[in-house]
Design an enzyme around this catalytic site. Structure first.
Site, PDB file in Angstrom:
ATOM      1  N   THR A 316       0.832  -1.197   0.000  1.00  0.00           N
ATOM      2  CA  THR A 316       0.000   0.000   0.000  1.00  0.00           C
ATOM      3  C   THR A 316       0.869   1.251   0.000  1.00  0.00           C
ATOM      4  OG1 THR A 316      -1.783  -1.133   1.183  1.00  0.00           O
ATOM      5  CG2 THR A 316      -1.790   1.275   1.246  1.00  0.00           C
ATOM      6  N   TRP A 319       2.540   1.533  -3.398  1.00  0.00           N
ATOM      7  CA  TRP A 319       1.590   1.968  -4.420  1.00  0.00           C
ATOM      8  C   TRP A 319       1.523   3.484  -4.495  1.00  0.00           C
ATOM      9  CZ3 TRP A 319      -2.774   5.008  -4.395  1.00  0.00           C
ATOM     10  CH2 TRP A 319      -3.589   4.933  -5.525  1.00  0.00           C
ATOM     11  N   HIS A 320       1.656   4.145  -3.342  1.00  0.00           N
ATOM     12  CA  HIS A 320       1.536   5.596  -3.307  1.00  0.00           C
ATOM     13  C   HIS A 320       2.753   6.302  -3.891  1.00  0.00           C
ATOM     14  CE1 HIS A 320      -1.866   4.889  -0.584  1.00  0.00           C
ATOM     15  NE2 HIS A 320      -2.233   6.117  -0.893  1.00  0.00           N
ATOM     16  N   GLY A 321       3.889   5.678  -3.902  1.00  0.00           N
ATOM     17  CA  GLY A 321       5.047   6.356  -4.456  1.00  0.00           C
ATOM     18  C   GLY A 321       6.309   5.529  -4.379  1.00  0.00           C
ATOM     19  N   PHE A 468       0.329  10.012  -7.765  1.00  0.00           N
ATOM     20  CA  PHE A 468       0.415   8.619  -7.316  1.00  0.00           C
ATOM     21  C   PHE A 468      -0.144   7.666  -8.345  1.00  0.00           C
ATOM     22  CE2 PHE A 468      -0.320  11.121  -3.295  1.00  0.00           C
ATOM     23  CZ  PHE A 468       1.031  11.257  -3.037  1.00  0.00           C
TER      24      PHE A 468
END
Length: 468
Positions: A316, A319-321, A468
Site C-alpha cells: 500500500t 503503491w503511493h510512491g 500517485f
C-alpha cells in the site's frame, strides 16, 4: 486537464454532455470512450498510447481466458502473463528510477536511470484492468467482448486519473445499459459542486499554510507552527482527494454510473482500523480482495495473519510512491493495525470516545509527516520539532500570526470533516420541502460561483493524488 479548471467546467464537460445525450444509447459508450481519450491526451498526449496499450492488452487477455476456460494450463499462462505485463509496465514507469537509485546506494554504483515522467493515473487504471483479468480468470465476471465498452470502463474520464478504483463487476450492468433520471443527474451535479468546493475553497486555501510552514527553515520553526503546518496538510490532502472522489462520483451519476463511495469522514474515526475503513475505501478493498485474502487473510493463524498484514501495507505504501518514505508510511500503519488486532482495539473500546479519537488523530497526523517528506531525516527532524525536541520555542510571532489568520478556516475545516453539516443541510431541505429545494439550489449555485471566481485568479491547483 483537471476537473477544477475553467476549460473543463465551461467547455469540455458541457460539450461532452450535450453530445452524449443527443446521441442514441448504443453510441454512448463510444462517445464516453472518445471523450475520455481526449481528456487524457489534453495533458498526457505521449502516454495516451500507453493507456490504450493497457486497455487492448487486458481486453485481449480477457478474450483468451474466456476462450481457454476449460484448459487450465493455457488459462493460467495467460493470467500470469497478464499480471506480469501489467506490473511490468507499472514498475518500469513508476519504480524503475527508485530501483536503480537503491541499487546504486547499496553497491556504490553509478548506473544511470532515465528520468521518466510518471504517467498520470497509471496506478489507478492498471489496478482496474488487473482486477478485470483476475475476476474473469476466477469466473467472477463475464468477459466483455465489446472493445468500446471495455475501453469506456478503463478510460472513463470521471475517475481515470485519481480514482476511485472501480472494479469491472461493479459497473458491468451499467456499461450494458443505463438510464439517467432528472433526479439522478441533479444529485450528480450537486455532488460534483460539493467536491469542487472542497478542492478549490478548502484544500487549496489551507494548503497555502502548509506550503509556507514546509518552506521555512526547520531550525527557526516553533512547535506550534509545526503542528499547524501538518494539521493543515492533513486537511489539505483529505479535502483534495475526497473532493476529487466526490466530483468523480458526481460525474459518474451524470453519465448514468454509480461509483462506490471512496471516503466516509475518516477523521471521525476512533481507531486506525476504522480510519482505513473510511479512507480511500476503493484501494483498501482492492488490496483486501486481491492480495490479503489470496495470501490467506486471517485464516491461517496469527503469525501468517501478521505477515499478510505487513505485506499488504508495505505494498500500500509502495503503491503511493516510489520512495522509502512511502514504504515506511505503509509499514507504520501496518504496525498500528497489527497492535489493534492484538490488543489495542479492545483497550480503546473500553476508553472514553475522546481518548480513542485523539489517539487516532495523533497516529494519523504523525503518519502524514512520513507521507509528505521524501527525505526520512527531514521527516524525523520535523516530528522532533512537533514534540519539542531541540531548541525550538513553543510559540513565536509567526506561529501566532498563522493561527490567528487561519483560525476561522481551521474551524470550518474541522466541522466539514464531520457529517454534521451535511446532516443539518439534508434535514433542513427535507423539513422545508419546496423552500428547502430553493435553499439547496441557492447554496450549490453560490458554491459554484465562488469556486469559479477563485479559479479565475488561481494559477496552480493540481490534485495531490495525481502524482500517485
Amino acid at each position: 486537464m483537471v476537473f477544477s479548471s475553467l476549460i473543463f467546467l465551461f467547455l469540455f464537460l458541457p460539450l461532452v454532455l450535450v453530445i452524449y445525450y443527443l446521441s442514441p444509447r448504443m453510441l454512448r459508450n463510444g462517445i464516453l470512450f472518445a471523450a475520455s481519450l481526449v481528456f487524457y491526451a489534453w495533458g498526457e498526449p505521449v502516454y495516451l498510447f500507453l493507456m490504450i496499450f493497457s486497455t487492448a492488452l487486458d481486453y485481449t487477455n480477457g478474450l483468451l481466458l474466456d476462450k481457454h476456460r476449460g484448459r487450465k494450463g493455457i488459462a493460467r499462462a495467460v493470467f500470469i502473463g497478464s499480471i506480469i505485463a501489467n506490473l511490468g509496465v507499472l514498475g518500469f514507469f513508476k519504480y524503475y528510477g527508485f530501483l536503480v537509485a537503491t541499487i546504486n546506494d547499496l553497491f556504490s554504483l553509478h548506473i544511470h536511470a532515465a528520468d521518466l515522467p510518471l504517467p498520470v493515473g497509471i496506478s489507478f487504471y492498471t489496478f482496474q484492468t488487473m482486477s478485470y483479468v483476475i475476476d474473469v480468470y476466477l469466473g467472477k465476471v463475464a468477459v466483455q467482448k465489446n472493445f468500446i465498452s471495455f475501453g469506456a470502463y478503463v478510460t472513463m474520464f470521471p475517475q481515470l486519473v485519481a480514482g476511485p478504483i472501480v472494479k469491472y463487476g461493479d459497473i458491468a450492468k451499467q456499461l450494458a445499459g443505463r438510464k439517467v433520471t432528472i433526479d439522478q443527474f441533479g444529485e450528480g451535479a450537486e455532488l460534483f459542486i460539493k467536491g469542487l468546493a472542497k478542492k478549490v475553497l478548502l484544500a487549496n486555501n489551507i494548503g497555502l499554510l502548509w506550503t509556507n510552514v514546509k518552506a521555512a527553515p526547520l531550525d527557526e520553526l516553533a512547535v506550534l507552527s509545526a503542528w499547524l503546518g501538518i494539521v493543515a496538510f492533513a486537511f489539505q490532502i483529505y479535502f483534495d482527494f475526497s473532493g476529487y472522489s466526490d466530483m468523480a462520483r458526481g460525474l459518474g451519476k451524470m453519465f448514468g454510473f454509480d461509483f462506490l463511495k471512496n471516503f466516509n469522514y475518516p477523521y471521525v474515526s476512533k481507531s486506525i482500523t476504522e480510519f482505513w475503513r473510511r479512507w480511500h475505501i476503493s484501494l483498501g478493498s482492492w488490496f483486501r480482495e486481491y492480495v490479503y485474502i489470496p495470501l490467506g487473510g486471517n485464516r491461517e493463524g496469527t503469525a501468517k495473519q501478521l505477515r499478510n498484514l505487513f505485506v499488504v501495507w508495505m505494498l500500500t505504501g509502495l503503491w503511493h510512491g516510489a520512495n522509502w518514505n512511502f514504504i515506511l508510511w505503509g509499514l507504520y500503519f501496518g504496525l498500528f493495525l497489527a497492535l489493534e488486532k492484538w490488543f489495542l482495539l479492545e483497550w480503546l473500546k473500553r476508553r472514553a470516545h475522546i481518548v480513542a479519537h485523539l489517539y487516532t488523530l495523533l497516529i494519523v497526523i504523525v503518519g502524514w509527516v512520513f507521507f509528505e517528506f521524501e527525505n526520512l531525516s527531514s521527516a524525523w527532524a520535523f516530528i522532533g520539532t512537533m514534540f519539542g525536541l531541540g531548541a525550538h520555542p513553543l510559540v513565536d510571532n509567526q506561529a501566532l500570526y498563522d493561527l490567528s489568520t487561519h483560525f476561522a478556516l481551521l474551524i470550518a475545516l474541522a466541522m466539514c470533516s464531520t457529517p454534521l453539516p451535511e446532516k443539518a443541510f439534508s434535514l433542513l431541505r427535507e423539513r422545508w420541502n419546496i423552500t428547502g429545494a430553493f435553499i439547496g439550489t441557492a447554496v450549490y449555485s453560490s458554491l459554484l460561483f465562488l469556486s469559479t471566481a477563485y479559479l479565475v485568479n488561481e494559477t496552480y491547483n493540481p490534485f495531490l493524488y495525481f502524482r500517485f
